[in-house]
Design a protein around this motif. Structure first.
Motif, PDB file in Angstrom:
ATOM      1  N   LEU A  12     -76.006  26.180  38.115  1.00 58.34           N
ATOM      2  CA  LEU A  12     -75.175  27.017  37.255  1.00 58.34           C
ATOM      3  C   LEU A  12     -73.783  27.008  37.851  1.00 58.34           C
ATOM      4  O   LEU A  12     -73.613  27.277  39.047  1.00 58.34           O
ATOM      5  N   SER A  13     -72.811  26.671  37.035  1.00 62.52           N
ATOM      6  CA  SER A  13     -71.436  26.627  37.525  1.00 62.52           C
ATOM      7  C   SER A  13     -70.495  27.160  36.459  1.00 62.52           C
ATOM      8  O   SER A  13     -70.882  27.392  35.313  1.00 62.52           O
ATOM      9  N   LEU A  19     -69.473  28.906  31.208  1.00 64.20           N
ATOM     10  CA  LEU A  19     -70.681  28.891  32.040  1.00 64.20           C
ATOM     11  C   LEU A  19     -71.434  27.609  31.709  1.00 64.20           C
ATOM     12  O   LEU A  19     -71.725  27.348  30.538  1.00 64.20           O
ATOM     13  N   LEU A  20     -71.734  26.801  32.724  1.00 60.79           N
ATOM     14  CA  LEU A  20     -72.404  25.517  32.526  1.00 60.79           C
ATOM     15  C   LEU A  20     -73.741  25.499  33.263  1.00 60.79           C
ATOM     16  O   LEU A  20     -73.789  25.781  34.452  1.00 60.79           O
ATOM     17  N   ARG A  36     -77.465  35.641  37.511  1.00 60.86           N
ATOM     18  CA  ARG A  36     -76.182  35.198  38.080  1.00 60.86           C
ATOM     19  C   ARG A  36     -75.148  35.009  36.978  1.00 60.86           C
ATOM     20  O   ARG A  36     -73.976  35.326  37.154  1.00 60.86           O
ATOM     21  N   GLY A  37     -75.573  34.538  35.833  1.00 60.73           N
ATOM     22  CA  GLY A  37     -74.664  34.410  34.692  1.00 60.73           C
ATOM     23  C   GLY A  37     -74.177  35.761  34.206  1.00 60.73           C
ATOM     24  O   GLY A  37     -72.988  35.942  33.929  1.00 60.73           O
ATOM     25  N   VAL A  38     -75.076  36.731  34.111  1.00 54.28           N
ATOM     26  CA  VAL A  38     -74.692  38.089  33.690  1.00 54.28           C
ATOM     27  C   VAL A  38     -73.735  38.702  34.711  1.00 54.28           C
ATOM     28  O   VAL A  38     -72.744  39.340  34.339  1.00 54.28           O
ATOM     29  N   GLN A  39     -74.002  38.499  35.974  1.00 54.47           N
ATOM     30  CA  GLN A  39     -73.106  39.019  37.015  1.00 54.47           C
ATOM     31  C   GLN A  39     -71.698  38.435  36.840  1.00 54.47           C
ATOM     32  O   GLN A  39     -70.706  39.157  36.916  1.00 54.47           O
ATOM     33  N   TRP A  40     -71.616  37.130  36.614  1.00 51.80           N
ATOM     34  CA  TRP A  40     -70.309  36.504  36.411  1.00 51.80           C
ATOM     35  C   TRP A  40     -69.628  37.076  35.173  1.00 51.80           C
ATOM     36  O   TRP A  40     -68.423  37.354  35.193  1.00 51.80           O
ATOM     37  N   LEU A  41     -70.375  37.269  34.094  1.00 48.76           N
ATOM     38  CA  LEU A  41     -69.798  37.839  32.877  1.00 48.76           C
ATOM     39  C   LEU A  41     -69.243  39.239  33.134  1.00 48.76           C
ATOM     40  O   LEU A  41     -68.183  39.592  32.611  1.00 48.76           O
ATOM     41  N   ARG A  42     -69.924  40.019  33.944  1.00 50.80           N
ATOM     42  CA  ARG A  42     -69.437  41.367  34.266  1.00 50.80           C
ATOM     43  C   ARG A  42     -68.128  41.325  35.047  1.00 50.80           C
ATOM     44  O   ARG A  42     -67.298  42.217  34.923  1.00 50.80           O
ATOM     45  N   TRP A  70     -77.619  36.074  28.016  1.00 48.12           N
ATOM     46  CA  TRP A  70     -76.156  36.020  28.136  1.00 48.12           C
ATOM     47  C   TRP A  70     -75.473  36.522  26.868  1.00 48.12           C
ATOM     48  O   TRP A  70     -74.454  37.194  26.938  1.00 48.12           O
ATOM     49  N   LEU A  71     -76.047  36.204  25.706  1.00 49.31           N
ATOM     50  CA  LEU A  71     -75.461  36.693  24.454  1.00 49.31           C
ATOM     51  C   LEU A  71     -75.519  38.218  24.379  1.00 49.31           C
ATOM     52  O   LEU A  71     -74.563  38.864  23.938  1.00 49.31           O
ATOM     53  N   ARG A  72     -76.632  38.803  24.827  1.00 50.67           N
ATOM     54  CA  ARG A  72     -76.734  40.271  24.853  1.00 50.67           C
ATOM     55  C   ARG A  72     -75.700  40.866  25.805  1.00 50.67           C
ATOM     56  O   ARG A  72     -75.063  41.874  25.500  1.00 50.67           O
ATOM     57  N   ALA A  73     -75.525  40.233  26.962  1.00 45.34           N
ATOM     58  CA  ALA A  73     -74.531  40.709  27.934  1.00 45.34           C
ATOM     59  C   ALA A  73     -73.124  40.616  27.354  1.00 45.34           C
ATOM     60  O   ALA A  73     -72.329  41.552  27.498  1.00 45.34           O
TER      61      ALA A  73
END
Length: 104
Positions: A12-13, A19-20, A36-42, A70-73
C-alpha cells in the motif's frame, strides 16, 4: 511515492492524492491494508482522493471490502473520491456483482 505498508503479498503506497494497492490482497492482509488506508485518509489534508487498485493481481471480494471501507471513511471525513481504478480481474468481479458504477 510513499510506502504505507509492505508485505510479501501486497503493498500500500501513496502518490500525491492517490492510495495505491498492488499485489495479491489476501484475507490475512486486508485488515492491515484497510486500517492503514483509513489512517492515511484521516491525516489527509485535501478535499479529494483517488483510489487505485489497478495493480491487484487477482479478483477477490477482499479487495472490494477494503475499497468499501475506504469509501465509508471518505464519506465520514467528507473527502470526495475523484476516481476509482480497478484491475481487469477486479473490474470483472465488480461487473458480476453489479457494482459497475464504482468506476463510472
Amino acid at each position: 511515492m510513499t510506502s504505507l505498508l509492505s508485505r510479501s503479498e501486497v503493498t500500500l503506497s501513496v502518490q500525491d492524492d492517490t492510495l495505491l494497492v498492488a499485489g495479491d490482497l489476501v484475507m490475512s492482509a486486508a485488515a492491515d491494508v484497510a486500517a492503514r488506508g483509513v489512517q492515511w485518509l484521516r491525516e489527509f489534508e485535501r478535499s479529494s482522493v483517488r483510489l487505485d487498485f489497478a495493480q491487484i493481481s487477482k479478483a477477490s471480494s477482499v479487495a472490494l471490502s477494503v475499497l468499501f471501507e475506504w469509501l465509508r471513511a471518505c464519506q465520514a471525513l467528507q473527502i470526495t473520491v475523484r476516481s476509482i481504478v480497478l484491475s481487469p480481474p477486479l473490474q470483472r468481479l465488480a461487473s458480476l456483482a453489479e457494482l459497475d458504477a464504482l468506476t463510472a
